[in-house]
Design a protein around this motif. Sequence first.
Motif, PDB file in Angstrom:
ATOM      1  N   SER A 405       0.833  -1.204   0.000  1.00 46.93           N
ATOM      2  CA  SER A 405       0.000   0.000   0.000  1.00 46.93           C
ATOM      3  C   SER A 405       0.868   1.256   0.000  1.00 46.93           C
ATOM      4  N   LEU A 406       1.938   1.226   0.802  1.00 49.03           N
ATOM      5  CA  LEU A 406       2.866   2.359   0.838  1.00 49.03           C
ATOM      6  C   LEU A 406       3.546   2.564  -0.515  1.00 49.03           C
ATOM      7  N   ILE A 407       3.968   1.467  -1.128  1.00 46.31           N
ATOM      8  CA  ILE A 407       4.650   1.570  -2.425  1.00 46.31           C
ATOM      9  C   ILE A 407       3.770   2.277  -3.452  1.00 46.31           C
ATOM     10  N   ILE A 408       2.507   1.872  -3.523  1.00 46.96           N
ATOM     11  CA  ILE A 408       1.590   2.461  -4.503  1.00 46.96           C
ATOM     12  C   ILE A 408       1.423   3.956  -4.261  1.00 46.96           C
ATOM     13  N   ASN A 409       1.209   4.333  -3.003  1.00 50.78           N
ATOM     14  CA  ASN A 409       0.983   5.747  -2.696  1.00 50.78           C
ATOM     15  C   ASN A 409       2.228   6.604  -2.908  1.00 50.78           C
ATOM     16  N   ILE A 410       3.386   6.058  -2.551  1.00 50.57           N
ATOM     17  CA  ILE A 410       4.623   6.821  -2.726  1.00 50.57           C
ATOM     18  C   ILE A 410       4.961   6.978  -4.203  1.00 50.57           C
ATOM     19  N   LEU A 411       4.705   5.946  -4.996  1.00 52.78           N
ATOM     20  CA  LEU A 411       4.981   6.019  -6.429  1.00 52.78           C
ATOM     21  C   LEU A 411       4.196   7.148  -7.090  1.00 52.78           C
ATOM     22  N   ARG A 412       2.901   7.190  -6.791  1.00 51.21           N
ATOM     23  CA  ARG A 412       2.030   8.107  -7.541  1.00 51.21           C
ATOM     24  C   ARG A 412       2.219   9.574  -7.154  1.00 51.21           C
ATOM     25  N   GLN A 413       2.717   9.833  -5.942  1.00 49.99           N
ATOM     26  CA  GLN A 413       2.813  11.230  -5.510  1.00 49.99           C
ATOM     27  C   GLN A 413       4.220  11.712  -5.217  1.00 49.99           C
ATOM     28  N   LEU A 414       5.218  10.849  -5.397  1.00 49.80           N
ATOM     29  CA  LEU A 414       6.573  11.293  -5.085  1.00 49.80           C
ATOM     30  C   LEU A 414       7.603  10.690  -6.034  1.00 49.80           C
ATOM     31  N   PRO A 419      10.362  13.333 -10.443  1.00 50.10           N
ATOM     32  CA  PRO A 419      11.286  13.252 -11.585  1.00 50.10           C
ATOM     33  C   PRO A 419      10.604  13.576 -12.912  1.00 50.10           C
ATOM     34  N   LEU A 420       9.371  13.092 -13.090  1.00 49.57           N
ATOM     35  CA  LEU A 420       8.631  13.404 -14.322  1.00 49.57           C
ATOM     36  C   LEU A 420       8.376  14.903 -14.435  1.00 49.57           C
ATOM     37  N   MET A 421       8.071  15.526 -13.308  1.00 52.90           N
ATOM     38  CA  MET A 421       7.820  16.962 -13.302  1.00 52.90           C
ATOM     39  C   MET A 421       9.069  17.739 -13.736  1.00 52.90           C
ATOM     40  N   TRP A 422      10.225  17.314 -13.224  1.00 53.31           N
ATOM     41  CA  TRP A 422      11.465  18.003 -13.574  1.00 53.31           C
ATOM     42  C   TRP A 422      11.816  17.777 -15.051  1.00 53.31           C
ATOM     43  N   ILE A 423      11.731  16.514 -15.490  1.00 59.24           N
ATOM     44  CA  ILE A 423      12.098  16.189 -16.879  1.00 59.24           C
ATOM     45  C   ILE A 423      11.189  16.891 -17.875  1.00 59.24           C
ATOM     46  N   LEU A 424       9.883  16.783 -17.667  1.00 57.37           N
ATOM     47  CA  LEU A 424       8.939  17.349 -18.637  1.00 57.37           C
ATOM     48  C   LEU A 424       8.947  18.877 -18.619  1.00 57.37           C
ATOM     49  N   SER A 425       9.192  19.470 -17.449  1.00 52.31           N
ATOM     50  CA  SER A 425       9.268  20.943 -17.410  1.00 52.31           C
ATOM     51  C   SER A 425      10.513  21.447 -18.138  1.00 52.31           C
ATOM     52  N   GLN A 426      11.572  20.641 -18.140  1.00 48.89           N
ATOM     53  CA  GLN A 426      12.774  21.015 -18.887  1.00 48.89           C
ATOM     54  C   GLN A 426      12.544  20.925 -20.391  1.00 48.89           C
ATOM     55  N   VAL A 427      11.693  19.980 -20.797  1.00 49.21           N
ATOM     56  CA  VAL A 427      11.460  19.732 -22.227  1.00 49.21           C
ATOM     57  C   VAL A 427      10.419  20.684 -22.811  1.00 49.21           C
ATOM     58  N   ILE A 428       9.267  20.827 -22.136  1.00 48.65           N
ATOM     59  CA  ILE A 428       8.163  21.619 -22.712  1.00 48.65           C
ATOM     60  C   ILE A 428       7.707  22.760 -21.809  1.00 48.65           C
ATOM     61  N   GLY A 429       8.491  23.090 -20.799  1.00 52.02           N
ATOM     62  CA  GLY A 429       8.163  24.237 -19.959  1.00 52.02           C
ATOM     63  C   GLY A 429       7.095  23.931 -18.930  1.00 52.02           C
ATOM     64  N   MET A 430       6.337  24.967 -18.558  1.00 47.16           N
ATOM     65  CA  MET A 430       5.354  24.828 -17.485  1.00 47.16           C
ATOM     66  C   MET A 430       4.304  23.771 -17.810  1.00 47.16           C
TER      67      MET A 430
END
Length: 464
Positions: A405-414, A419-430
């Motif tokens: 249960s912890l794994i699922i919750n940590i994956l989806r919100q952290l 990392p996806l937020m950082w990568i995609l913001s570098q590629v296509i901005g906000m």
Amino acid sequence: MKRAFQFCILFRGGFMNHKNKMETRQMFPLIVSMAVPPLISMFMQYTYNFVDCMFVSWIGEKELTAVSLAFPITTLMIAMSIWIGVGVNVLIADNLGQKNQDRADSVVTNGILLSAAMGIIVTGAVLVITKPFFSSFTDDPEIYNLAVRYMRICAFLEVSSMVHICIQKILQGTGNMIAPMWFQIAGVVLNFILDPILIFGYFGFPKMGIEGAAVSTVCGYTLSMILAFMVLILRKQKVRLKIKGFHVDFQIIKEIFVIGFPSFIMNALGAFMIYFTNIFLVVYSTTAVAFFGAYFKLQQVVIMTLNGLVQGCIPIMSYNYGAKNMPRLRQAFKYGTIIGIVLTGISIVLFWTFPEQILKIFNASDEMMTFGVPALKIMCTSYVFAAAGTMTASFMQSTRRVGFSLIINILRQLILLLPLMWILSQVIGMEGIWWSFLAAETITVFISIYLYRRYPVKFSDNPV
């Protein structure tokens, strides 16, 4: 005569053993009856922040930004309340399923005392961190002062929040879903009435501005706590406060912490997610921060409504896990997931159809509308995936597989999201920040399905 007496005892015992609706009633109507009240209750829980945000936005964008910056702290405070509450809820349902009334009553008393103690500790901690927390976000002295003034008052909602949510979960663990709904509604209604009166100074009250929103919220939570105590003590329930022979049971306290921890993580990660998202967004503009604060209020209405459904399903799954009834356990999970997907699907249709009208509730500027409308459409699409992932995590929690249960919750919100937020913001901005939410939820669903199929349920006599 003796045989007749024995027959009466057996008949009464048989009746008592089978009268709990969580092991006898048809599953779909059972889930509806169990889930609708906490669904409404959880919806109301986050309506506090939604209402505050709505009224505060009418004062100005800086006030909206201040409340948005405070939201990670208030979210973390509520997460602490849900942590203890869900732990108590699962333990009570489990022990009732095992027909262990005395231990269920002990959980009630230990849970309430624990929630009150934790509420005092959290209140003190919030007062200590308020200034350094907000100074890390903004150099604008006006926004900083507004946020500090708001949070210094909101800190005092935690004791009432902890206790009333604990009692709410106690009653839900017995199958009583109606009473918790009503004392939650009473608090929200009071908050809704007091917000405009105290913020804008109607009916002879002083004009308190952003501080009026905070006072209204504290009053609402306090009313809910008082009503919760009255319902637990004055109305007949399937569990009661254990006074005679009571002692602090550290094993029960440990179990409450362990079992409720995934729910805390699920909600606390929301606070950390907002914190880091604001760090990404403040680079672009404070308007982007204000938009995300408004959006998150909308999202929480949907997600907490989903969590209300989950809180209705958890006692059913926990009870049948305790009773070792595998068919009903799986059936509860199946129906709960379908209902969750339908509910979130409806919210997606509404957000796609009326994005401008929804953002206008928060007095959105033209700049906010420009990037806010497409952002709202992108992020809301993730809700159906969140429904499936959240239900799977709750199934794992109800069957004592806390780690999964912890794994699922940590994956989806952290672990996936940041990392996806950082990568995609570098590629296509906000815009990449918005797409990261959808990507993280989608990947998590596939991992959840794998864990569910790869590791089947195993019944155990050990509750933790």
